[in-house]
Design a protein around this motif. Structure first.
Motif, PDB file in Angstrom:
ATOM      1  N   VAL A   7       0.921  -1.371   0.016  1.00  0.00           N
ATOM      2  CA  VAL A   7      -0.004   0.144   0.084  1.00  0.00           C
ATOM      3  C   VAL A   7       0.962   1.182  -0.106  1.00  0.00           C
ATOM      4  O   VAL A   7       1.944   1.156   0.265  1.00  0.00           O
ATOM      5  N   ASP A   8       0.380   2.484  -0.463  1.00  0.00           N
ATOM      6  CA  ASP A   8       1.188   3.674  -0.166  1.00  0.00           C
ATOM      7  C   ASP A   8       1.215   4.179   1.111  1.00  0.00           C
ATOM      8  O   ASP A   8       2.459   4.867   1.378  1.00  0.00           O
ATOM      9  N   ASP A   9       0.388   4.026   1.877  1.00  0.00           N
ATOM     10  CA  ASP A   9       0.524   4.042   3.244  1.00  0.00           C
ATOM     11  C   ASP A   9       0.109   3.201   4.298  1.00  0.00           C
ATOM     12  O   ASP A   9      -1.214   2.516   3.814  1.00  0.00           O
ATOM     13  N   ARG A  10       0.666   2.825   5.094  1.00  0.00           N
ATOM     14  CA  ARG A  10       0.247   1.700   6.263  1.00  0.00           C
ATOM     15  C   ARG A  10      -1.282   1.942   6.505  1.00  0.00           C
ATOM     16  O   ARG A  10      -1.920   0.887   6.811  1.00  0.00           O
ATOM     17  N   VAL A  22       1.769  -6.272   5.844  1.00  0.00           N
ATOM     18  CA  VAL A  22       1.678  -4.992   5.243  1.00  0.00           C
ATOM     19  C   VAL A  22       2.968  -4.200   5.064  1.00  0.00           C
ATOM     20  O   VAL A  22       3.636  -4.092   5.800  1.00  0.00           O
ATOM     21  N   VAL A  23       3.215  -3.818   3.550  1.00  0.00           N
ATOM     22  CA  VAL A  23       4.363  -3.318   3.376  1.00  0.00           C
ATOM     23  C   VAL A  23       4.119  -1.891   2.624  1.00  0.00           C
ATOM     24  O   VAL A  23       3.210  -1.953   1.608  1.00  0.00           O
ATOM     25  N   THR A  24       4.734  -0.744   2.537  1.00  0.00           N
ATOM     26  CA  THR A  24       4.626   0.326   1.844  1.00  0.00           C
ATOM     27  C   THR A  24       5.266   0.190   0.529  1.00  0.00           C
ATOM     28  O   THR A  24       6.067  -0.480   0.402  1.00  0.00           O
ATOM     29  N   ALA A  25       4.732   0.674  -0.421  1.00  0.00           N
ATOM     30  CA  ALA A  25       5.210   0.572  -1.753  1.00  0.00           C
ATOM     31  C   ALA A  25       6.707   1.152  -1.717  1.00  0.00           C
ATOM     32  O   ALA A  25       7.367   0.438  -2.493  1.00  0.00           O
ATOM     33  N   TRP A  26       7.146   1.995  -1.074  1.00  0.00           N
ATOM     34  CA  TRP A  26       8.460   2.446  -1.141  1.00  0.00           C
ATOM     35  C   TRP A  26       9.269   1.430  -0.396  1.00  0.00           C
ATOM     36  O   TRP A  26      10.541   1.503  -1.256  1.00  0.00           O
ATOM     37  N   THR A  53       3.704   5.261 -12.468  1.00  0.00           N
ATOM     38  CA  THR A  53       3.351   5.323 -10.969  1.00  0.00           C
ATOM     39  C   THR A  53       4.073   4.492 -10.080  1.00  0.00           C
ATOM     40  O   THR A  53       4.419   3.357 -10.579  1.00  0.00           O
ATOM     41  N   THR A  54       3.935   4.689  -8.790  1.00  0.00           N
ATOM     42  CA  THR A  54       4.534   3.876  -7.772  1.00  0.00           C
ATOM     43  C   THR A  54       3.910   2.512  -7.930  1.00  0.00           C
ATOM     44  O   THR A  54       4.498   1.360  -7.805  1.00  0.00           O
ATOM     45  N   GLY A  55       2.437   2.333  -7.845  1.00  0.00           N
ATOM     46  CA  GLY A  55       1.733   1.514  -8.116  1.00  0.00           C
ATOM     47  C   GLY A  55       1.926   0.420  -9.313  1.00  0.00           C
ATOM     48  O   GLY A  55       2.243  -0.872  -9.334  1.00  0.00           O
ATOM     49  N   TYR A  56       2.190   1.041 -10.533  1.00  0.00           N
ATOM     50  CA  TYR A  56       2.698   0.450 -11.670  1.00  0.00           C
ATOM     51  C   TYR A  56       4.094  -0.088 -11.381  1.00  0.00           C
ATOM     52  O   TYR A  56       4.307  -1.258 -11.878  1.00  0.00           O
TER      53      TYR A  56
END
Length: 489
Positions: A7-10, A22-26, A53-56
């Motif tokens: 996810v982008d944010d926890r 659960v892990v952040t994308a970064w 994008t980050t998700g991509y």
């Protein structure tokens, strides 16, 4: 194989699910812990899947690292092309009309969470869309135009766009998805690969019976595989495995082909591979292939609406007509007169612009030679059903009568039978095939090549016993080891 939700944010994912981190994308993109991780399932719930994008990049790099992302980068790209209703197959088009027919409005928005819908009446449609485009969160917009429902848009939905009233359902759907057939189990130290076996428990005439499936499972585990049985609802899980073995009757316009196509695209070792399904499923193709390779077959004509009378002149009576996608003696009929020929051909040509007509060449039995990776594996004689010209006799009430069978050691099979069988199988591909042949003294003719041959306990395994299953599973192991070596270069 362990799993993580990215996810982008926890705070985007407050759900605790056993075995799922659960892990952040970064962190996933930059930390060495995740860069070097092996056998990792990645559930990408980023807020955007837009290009670069980050998700991509989460899905893109997961594929590069050998992880198993959901959605895969190919799914993300496919969804960008999904504006046109033509992207859906006929099966789902019909499901859309049935599912949405009671709705009085001219527009409907359907959110699909891990293959499930909040509206119970749309459960089957939600599952079908997820199977076609496996993404954790999907949104489909339908509009009623003319006299039917059409897909206006279909794409991934970001977590932040999920209505607050849907969140609890989303979390429960996620729990169900992670738990369903994914119960954590102790992985054996010897387990090197994950093998999926696709089956259909409701199929009346499956290519392998229950005891054969158990034998396949044991043989695979002995060779270091973790084995899991899938059904058609598990399309979204295909990329999580290293290999796929299809033990459900295959067809082109069917979920078995979609499973094979997706597995091959993701780099899995697949039997039956999609090209073999395309080739062997069509008797028109096979007839032309045998002719090209000069492999003997009964005298054959490609029949169309303008040359039906030619079959009567060149083949005589009786002769045999075959629907291109016929299986298990279905769609194969013997005609005894010009009147029968015209009636049967007209009926068949309503479903296909080309059909097969062949000379009728009766024998007491048909040979079936199993060929794996270009080598003969097993051999059987399938005798004609009593008072019938085929191995299987089907009654009008659905009753099925089969002839007897005899399994032989391949070394006891006439050399010409084996040679022609191997030639025919190699012309189709390098996987597992069942070649049906007729023998007339030293003359051997190919009847058909099956990409999904029967391997039943108590029939095809009577000579080799457990060794038959071990040989087939060893083929998967060899292919996977070869792939591993090539990737390490």
């Amino acid at each position: 194989m362990s799993g993580i939700v990215v996810v982008d944010d926890r705070n985007d994912w407050p759900v605790l699910i056993p075995g799922i981190e659960v892990v952040t994308a970064w962190d996933y993109l930059t930390h060495e812990l995740h860069t070097r991780a092996r056998k990792l399932r990645v559930y990408n719930l980023c807020r955007s899947f837009g290009y670069q994008t980050t998700g991509y990049y989460v899905s893109l790099l997961a594929g590069a690292r050998g992880h198993k992302p959901l959605p895969e980068i190919t799914t993300i790209q496919d969804l960008k092309l999904a504006e046109s209703p033509r992207f859906l197959n006929d099966e789902i088009e019909e499901l859309i009309q049935r599912s949405l027919s009671p709705i009085g409005s001219s527009e409907y928005l359907l959110n699909v969470y891990f293959g499930e819908s909040l509206a119970k009446r749309h459960e089957r449609l939600a599952r079908a869309l997820f199977n076609l485009f496996p993404a954790p969160l999907l949104q489909a917009r339908f509009v009623y135009r003319g006299d039917e429902w059409r897909v206006e848009t279909l794409g991934p939905i970001a977590l932040g766009e999920v209505p607050g009233s849907h969140l609890e359902f989303l979390y429960e759907a996620a729990r169900d998805y992670f738990a369903r057939k994914r119960t954590p189990r102790t992985r054996r130290d010897s387990a090197r690969y994950d093998l999926a076996i696709l089956i259909n428990e409701d199929e009346k005439e499956p290519p392998s019976n229950a005891r054969a499936l158990k034998a396949f499972e044991k043989a695979a585990e002995d060779l270091g595989f973790d084995v899991e049985f899938l059904d058609k609802s598990d399309y979204g899980h295909v990329a999580e495995f290293d290999a796929l073995f299809i033990r459900e009757t295959t067809a082109v316009n069917h979920h078995t082909y979609r499973f094979a196509r997706r597995a091959a695209r993701e780099g899995l070792v697949v039997v039956d591979d999609p090209l073999s399904i395309l080739r062997a499923a069509n008797k028109v193709f096979l007839a032309q292939l045998m002719e090209r390779h000069r492999i003997p077959q009964p005298k054959t004509l490609l029949l169309h609406s303008r040359n039906v009378k030619q079959a009567a002149r060149e083949l005589g009576f009786p002769c045999v007509l075959k629907q291109p996608d016929s299986q298990f003696s279905k769609g194969v009929i013997k005609v005894d007169s010009e009147t029968e020929l015209k009636r049967a051909a007209t009926e068949m040509l309503e479903r296909s612009d080309l059909i097969i007509a062949q000379s009728y060449e009766p024998t007491e039995y048909d040979w079936r030679v199993g060929v794996l990776d270009g080598q003969p594996l097993y051999a059987c004689r399938y005798y004609m059903a009593k008072d019938h010209w085929q191995v299987v006799k089907r009654g009008g009430n659905g009753a099925v009568l089969e002839g007897s069978h005899e399994t032989l050691d391949v070394k006891d099979v006439p050399a010409q039978v084996l040679n022609v069988a191997v030639q025919a199988a190699r012309a189709v591909g390098e996987g597992l095939y069942g070649v049906d042949l007729k023998q007339f003294g030293k003359l051997v003719k190919v009847i058909e090549v099956n990409d999904n041959p029967n391997v039943d306990f108590g029939v095809e395994d009577l000579v080799l016993k457990d060794t038959l299953y071990q040989k087939i599973m060893a083929y998967f192991a060899r292919r996977l080891e070869q792939r591993t070596r090539e990737q390490s270069r």
